[in-house]
Design an enzyme around this catalytic site. Sequence first.
Site, PDB file in Angstrom:
ATOM      1  N   LEU A  47     -28.240  48.922 -50.092  1.00  0.00           N
ATOM      2  CA  LEU A  47     -29.856  49.465 -50.131  1.00  0.00           C
ATOM      3  C   LEU A  47     -30.322  49.214 -48.577  1.00  0.00           C
ATOM      4  CD1 LEU A  47     -31.792  50.919 -51.828  1.00  0.00           C
ATOM      5  CD2 LEU A  47     -32.876  49.095 -52.612  1.00  0.00           C
ATOM      6  N   ASP A  48     -30.886  50.269 -47.967  1.00  0.00           N
ATOM      7  CA  ASP A  48     -31.417  50.021 -46.598  1.00  0.00           C
ATOM      8  C   ASP A  48     -32.344  48.862 -46.489  1.00  0.00           C
ATOM      9  OD1 ASP A  48     -29.870  51.870 -45.779  1.00  0.00           O
ATOM     10  OD2 ASP A  48     -31.567  53.389 -45.852  1.00  0.00           O
ATOM     11  N   ARG A  49     -32.338  47.933 -45.501  1.00  0.00           N
ATOM     12  CA  ARG A  49     -33.170  47.054 -45.322  1.00  0.00           C
ATOM     13  C   ARG A  49     -34.736  47.167 -45.524  1.00  0.00           C
ATOM     14  NH1 ARG A  49     -35.228  44.172 -40.129  1.00  0.00           N
ATOM     15  NH2 ARG A  49     -35.701  41.927 -40.615  1.00  0.00           N
TER      16      ARG A  49
END
Length: 302
Positions: free
Chosen positions: A91-93
């Site tokens: 999951l992207d930052r």
Amino acid sequence: MKSARPRLSLSARPDTEHKANGPATARPSQRREAQPPGRVNERKRAPVPTDRKLLLLNKPYMVLCQFTDEGGRETLKDYIREPGIYAAGRLDRDSEGLLLLTNDGKLQARLTQPGEKTPKTYWVQVEGIPSEEKLAALRAGVELNDGMTLPAGARIMDDPAVWPRNPPIRERREIPTCWLEITIVEGRNRQVRRMTAHIGHPTLRLIRYAIGEWTLEGLAPGESRALPAPDLAPVPRPAATQGKPRASAAAGGTGRSAPRAARPTDQEPRQGRDRRGADPRPANRSGGRTTTRRPARTKPSE
């Protein structure tokens, strides 16, 4: 006259040479047998069914989806204390929401395999209000720089009761915002953000709400919940492709090859080529040197 050298019988060969050079080197199979039993097969064993774990984490905003970072940024280590747990997917930052973690390698691979087509549902806050035509484009698939996306679910939803983000999103007075519920079965890099940007509605906030049957219900940002790991159904193996049957078997025969056709008796024998272009020499079937046979002498007629 030279004397004949004495021959050394192989059966009577002395073994002093082996004794002088030390004991004979053991074969690889013998070396494996000589190893202590504790050092054989040192591969990491898969956890037994009673120890298989699955964690649901609500990943906060601006937390790296990894356990180490040289830059000192927040990682999963700040929220997961249990050892041997790894993220199943990413999951992207700058994204929030549901993240699955497990200590079962087979479960981790099953959750991240593209062929499994596990649905993932996102709550996406975008600029503006998309029209029905643009939502239909998301459902049918849009052309991105890495190819067409698969058909997805897309609809306008009511504003969800979610936690406030810190820092808050950037809002514009003249541009309204709305929430979309988008469900995809792919996992390309920043795919949802690129999909909404493609239809002209950039993403302002992205929360992953569900992965398959697991959701964020009852989880505050940074909280996790342990669940029993699901049983994995056996992966069906593809059927082995059989080779083409033999021609004789396909024709209904017994499987034996058909006998060769007999050479016709009136066929002229193959003639060899002469290097100088003269008449060909007779074939030599014995394999030796070719000689021309002289004609037999006849007595003069009386």
